[in-house]
Design an enzyme around this catalytic site. Structure first.
Site, mmCIF file in Angstrom:
data_model
loop_
_atom_site.group_PDB
_atom_site.id
_atom_site.type_symbol
_atom_site.label_atom_id
_atom_site.label_comp_id
_atom_site.label_asym_id
_atom_site.label_seq_id
_atom_site.Cartn_x
_atom_site.Cartn_y
_atom_site.Cartn_z
ATOM 1 N N ARG A 97 32.744 38.262 10.039
ATOM 2 C CA ARG A 97 33.027 36.902 9.611
ATOM 3 C C ARG A 97 33.299 36.834 8.110
ATOM 4 O O ARG A 97 34.011 35.986 7.631
ATOM 5 C CB ARG A 97 31.847 36.008 9.995
ATOM 6 C CG ARG A 97 32.135 34.554 9.894
ATOM 7 C CD ARG A 97 31.119 33.738 10.672
ATOM 8 N NE ARG A 97 29.817 33.738 10.044
ATOM 9 C CZ ARG A 97 28.778 33.048 10.506
ATOM 10 N NH1 ARG A 97 28.895 32.328 11.600
ATOM 11 N NH2 ARG A 97 27.629 33.093 9.898
ATOM 12 N N TYR A 98 32.657 37.732 7.354
ATOM 13 C CA TYR A 98 32.877 37.804 5.908
ATOM 14 C C TYR A 98 33.550 39.137 5.621
ATOM 15 O O TYR A 98 33.307 40.113 6.317
ATOM 16 C CB TYR A 98 31.548 37.752 5.159
ATOM 17 C CG TYR A 98 30.655 36.603 5.540
ATOM 18 C CD1 TYR A 98 30.868 35.332 5.017
ATOM 19 C CD2 TYR A 98 29.584 36.793 6.421
ATOM 20 C CE1 TYR A 98 30.028 34.282 5.357
ATOM 21 C CE2 TYR A 98 28.746 35.744 6.758
ATOM 22 C CZ TYR A 98 28.969 34.491 6.228
ATOM 23 O OH TYR A 98 28.140 33.458 6.565
ATOM 24 N N ARG A 101 31.132 42.420 4.890
ATOM 25 C CA ARG A 101 29.979 42.733 5.717
ATOM 26 C C ARG A 101 30.216 42.326 7.169
ATOM 27 O O ARG A 101 30.908 41.350 7.431
ATOM 28 C CB ARG A 101 28.704 42.079 5.176
ATOM 29 C CG ARG A 101 28.823 40.589 4.902
ATOM 30 C CD ARG A 101 27.995 40.234 3.649
ATOM 31 N NE ARG A 101 27.819 38.808 3.463
ATOM 32 C CZ ARG A 101 28.680 38.038 2.761
ATOM 33 N NH1 ARG A 101 29.773 38.563 2.245
ATOM 34 N NH2 ARG A 101 28.437 36.764 2.603
ATOM 35 N N CYS A 110 14.008 41.316 22.696
ATOM 36 C CA CYS A 110 13.057 41.099 21.594
ATOM 37 C C CYS A 110 11.654 41.434 22.085
ATOM 38 O O CYS A 110 11.418 41.505 23.285
ATOM 39 C CB CYS A 110 13.076 39.644 21.151
ATOM 40 S SG CYS A 110 14.630 39.181 20.391
ATOM 41 N N CYS A 114 11.095 33.777 20.349
ATOM 42 C CA CYS A 114 10.764 32.612 19.538
ATOM 43 C C CYS A 114 11.473 31.410 20.132
ATOM 44 O O CYS A 114 12.674 31.456 20.374
ATOM 45 C CB CYS A 114 11.222 32.822 18.103
ATOM 46 S SG CYS A 114 10.870 34.484 17.502
ATOM 47 N N CYS A 117 14.822 30.186 18.611
ATOM 48 C CA CYS A 117 15.870 31.192 18.399
ATOM 49 C C CYS A 117 17.284 30.601 18.533
ATOM 50 O O CYS A 117 17.574 29.878 19.477
ATOM 51 C CB CYS A 117 15.715 32.315 19.413
ATOM 52 S SG CYS A 117 16.968 33.591 19.205
ATOM 53 N N ARG A 119 19.921 32.361 19.016
ATOM 54 C CA ARG A 119 20.697 33.121 20.009
ATOM 55 C C ARG A 119 19.993 33.064 21.364
ATOM 56 O O ARG A 119 19.956 34.024 22.108
ATOM 57 C CB ARG A 119 20.915 34.564 19.547
ATOM 58 C CG ARG A 119 21.801 34.657 18.319
ATOM 59 C CD ARG A 119 22.514 36.000 18.184
ATOM 60 N NE ARG A 119 23.212 36.071 16.910
ATOM 61 C CZ ARG A 119 22.829 36.828 15.882
ATOM 62 N NH1 ARG A 119 21.771 37.612 15.976
ATOM 63 N NH2 ARG A 119 23.514 36.833 14.752
ATOM 64 N N ASP A 280 19.679 25.698 13.260
ATOM 65 C CA ASP A 280 21.074 25.482 13.653
ATOM 66 C C ASP A 280 21.152 24.470 14.801
ATOM 67 O O ASP A 280 20.218 24.370 15.596
ATOM 68 C CB ASP A 280 21.698 26.806 14.137
ATOM 69 C CG ASP A 280 21.894 27.783 12.984
ATOM 70 O OD1 ASP A 280 22.191 27.333 11.868
ATOM 71 O OD2 ASP A 280 21.744 28.996 13.217
ATOM 72 N N ASP A 317 23.886 27.338 8.140
ATOM 73 C CA ASP A 317 25.007 28.095 8.684
ATOM 74 C C ASP A 317 25.972 27.051 9.248
ATOM 75 O O ASP A 317 25.643 26.358 10.206
ATOM 76 C CB ASP A 317 24.508 29.048 9.780
ATOM 77 C CG ASP A 317 25.382 30.286 9.896
ATOM 78 O OD1 ASP A 317 26.480 30.298 9.294
ATOM 79 O OD2 ASP A 317 24.970 31.238 10.587
ATOM 80 N N LYS A 324 27.541 30.816 6.012
ATOM 81 C CA LYS A 324 26.292 30.356 5.403
ATOM 82 C C LYS A 324 26.572 29.782 4.022
ATOM 83 O O LYS A 324 27.303 30.384 3.242
ATOM 84 C CB LYS A 324 25.334 31.521 5.258
ATOM 85 C CG LYS A 324 24.837 32.060 6.580
ATOM 86 C CD LYS A 324 23.764 33.104 6.348
ATOM 87 C CE LYS A 324 23.343 33.782 7.631
ATOM 88 N NZ LYS A 324 24.369 34.705 8.169
#
Ligand SMILES: *Cc1c(COP(=O)(O)O)cnc(C)c1O
Ligand code: SF4
Length: 354
Positions: A97-98, A101, A110, A114, A117, A119, A280, A317, A324
Site C-alpha cells: 500500500r505504501y 514497505r 492467533c 481479541c 480485532c 481482521r 477501525d 487508518d 494511516k
C-alpha cells in the site's frame, strides 16, 4: 534411565469455547453470549484468562478484550474490510500500500482472539484458519525481488508467533534472501497473551537476522506482568528493539491515567510506545470505538504529563485504503499564538522569523 529434563516445557493450554471458560473460571457466563461465539469464535490462552480479576467481571479489562459481548452482533457497521486491504493485495498474502514497505500475512491464526480485532473477517466460523503456503511465500518473494523500492516487510496476520521457530526462520530467510529488504517488522501480541512462547530458540533464531524489529501489543497495565516483561526483555537482550502498538478501547483504556501507567511501565522496560490506534470502522467492533476527539483529549493530557519517549503517535487508518495518518492535538489559536502546555495554559506568541 534417562532423567526427565527439568526444562521440559509445560504444555500451554488454550480455551476454545465459552463453556470451557465458564468451567475453568467458575463464573456464570450469560446465555446470550453463546450466540456471539457462533458468529465470532472464542479463543483464549490459559495464561491470559488467568489475568482476569474475577471480582471485576464484566468490567475487567482483560475480560472485555477476550470474552464476547452481545454488541458484536448488533453492530450497524457492515464493512468487514474498510481499509480495502483486499484491493492492495499485490499477490496473495502480500499487501503493498505504501511505496517502501509491504505487509506479509503469514497466518490467519492467533493464540488469543481479541474481540476488537480489525481482521475479524479471518476468524469467523467456517473460514479456514491457515498459514502462508510455500507457493504463496515464493510468489510474495518474487514480487519483492521485482519491487526493489520495498525496503521493509511487516510480518502480520493473525499472529506470526503462532508459527514454529523453524517456519519463522524459513520465512525470514526467504525475505532476507531478496537482498533488497533492510528491515523486517514482526507484529505480535504473543508476548502479552502467551509470553512462554518467547523461548531461547526463538530469540536465537531471530538474532541471526539484521534489521529485525518486534512490535508487540499491550493495551492495559494489567497486561504488564513479570512474565510479559521477561518475554520482552529476552528479545531486547538479544539486541532486537521492541515497539508497542495499543488500540484505544472504550471502557478498557480510554482514560489518560490508565494509558499513562501503561506507557510508563513500557518505557521503563525499554519498550517504545509507537502507535495508539483508533478502532477501525469494522463490522463487529464498533462498541469499542471512542471517537477521535477522545484520542486528541488524551494527547493533550500527555503533552502536559508524559514524556515524549512514552507518548505514541495517535493514528487512524483511513477507509478505502487511504492509509494511516497520525493526528495531533492543536495548541494554536490562529497560527501564531499557542497555548502553553504547562499548568498555567498561558497563550504565547511565536515570533515572526521569515
Ligand atoms: C500499517 C501498514 C504498514 C506500515 O506503515 P507504517 O506507517 O510504517 O507503520 C505497511 N503496510 C500496510 C498495508 C499497513 O497497513
Ligand atoms: S492478536 Fe492481533 S490479529 Fe490476533 S485477534 Fe488479536 S488483534 Fe487480531
Amino acid at each position: 534411565m534417562p532423567q526427565k529434563s527439568k526444562t521440559a516445557r509445560r504444555k500451554v493450554k488454550f480455551f476454545y469455547s465459552l463453556k470451557d471458560i465458564e468451567e475453568n473460571l467458575c463464573v456464570k457466563i450469560p446465555k446470550d453470549l453463546y450466540a456471539v461465539e457462533k458468529e465470532y469464535p472464542v479463543l483464549v490462552s490459559e495464561y491470559y484468562l488467568n489475568l482476569i480479576n474475577k471480582n471485576n467481571i464484566p468490567d475487567d479489562p482483560i475480560w472485555k478484550q477476550c470474552i464476547p459481548d452481545i454488541s458484536e452482533l448488533s453492530d450497524s457497521t457492515s464493512d468487514e474490510d474498510p481499509q480495502c486491504e483486499k484491493k492492495y493485495i499485490s499477490v496473495p498474502k502480500l499487501i503493498h500500500r505504501y511505496k517502501d514497505r509491504a505487509l506479509l500475512l503469514v497466518t490467519t491464526r492467533c493464540t488469543t482472539q481479541c474481540r476488537f480485532c480489525f481482521r475479524k473477517r479471518y476468524w469467523k466460523q467456517g473460514t479456514a484458519r491457515q498459514d502462508i503456503s510455500d507457493n504463496e511465500l515464493k510468489n510474495a518473494i518474487n514480487y519483492l525481488k521485482t519491487h526493489p523500492e520495498i525496503k521493509e516487510v511487516l510480518l502480520s496476520g493473525g499472529d506470526p508467533l503462532i508459527l514454529s521457530n523453524s517456519k519463522l526462520d524459513y520465512i525470514l530467510n526467504a525475505v532476507c534472501s531478496t537482498g533488497t529488504i533492510e528491515v523486517v517488522r514482526i507484529a505480535s501480541r504473543v508476548p502479552v497473551t502467551n509470553p512462554a512462547r518467547i523461548n531461547d530458540g526463538f530469540v536465537k533464531m531471530l538474532s541471526k537476522y539484521d534489521g529485525v524489529w518486534v512490535v508487540t501489543h499491550f493495551n492495559h497495565p494489567n497486561e504488564v506482568t513479570h512474565e510479559s516483561m521477561d518475554a520482552c526483555k529476552k528479545i531486547i537482550s538479544a539486541g532486537i528493539p521492541v515497539l508497542n502498538q495499543t488500540v484505544l478501547l472504550k471502557g478498557i483504556n480510554d482514560n489518560p491515567e490508565v494509558l499513562e501507567k501503561l506507557f510508563r511501565s513500557l518505557i521503563k522496560n525499554k519498550i517504545k510506545p509507537h502507535y495508539l490506534f483508533h478502532v477501525d470502522p469494522v463490522k463487529g467492533v464498533k462498541h469499542f470505538a471512542t471517537g477521535i476527539e477522545k484520542g486528541l483529549e488524551i494527547l493533550r493530557y500527555f503533552r502536559k504529563n508524559l514524556s515524549s519517549v512514552a507518548t505514541p503517535h495517535f493514528s487512524i487508518d483511513l477507509p478505502e485504503g487511504g492509509g494511516k495518518v497520525s493526528l495531533q492535538a492543536s495548541y494554536s489559536k490562529d497560527g501564531i499564538s499557542f497555548e502553553s502546555v504547562d499548568e498555567k495554559g498561558i497563550i504565547t506568541y511565536y515570533p515572526e522569523l521569515k
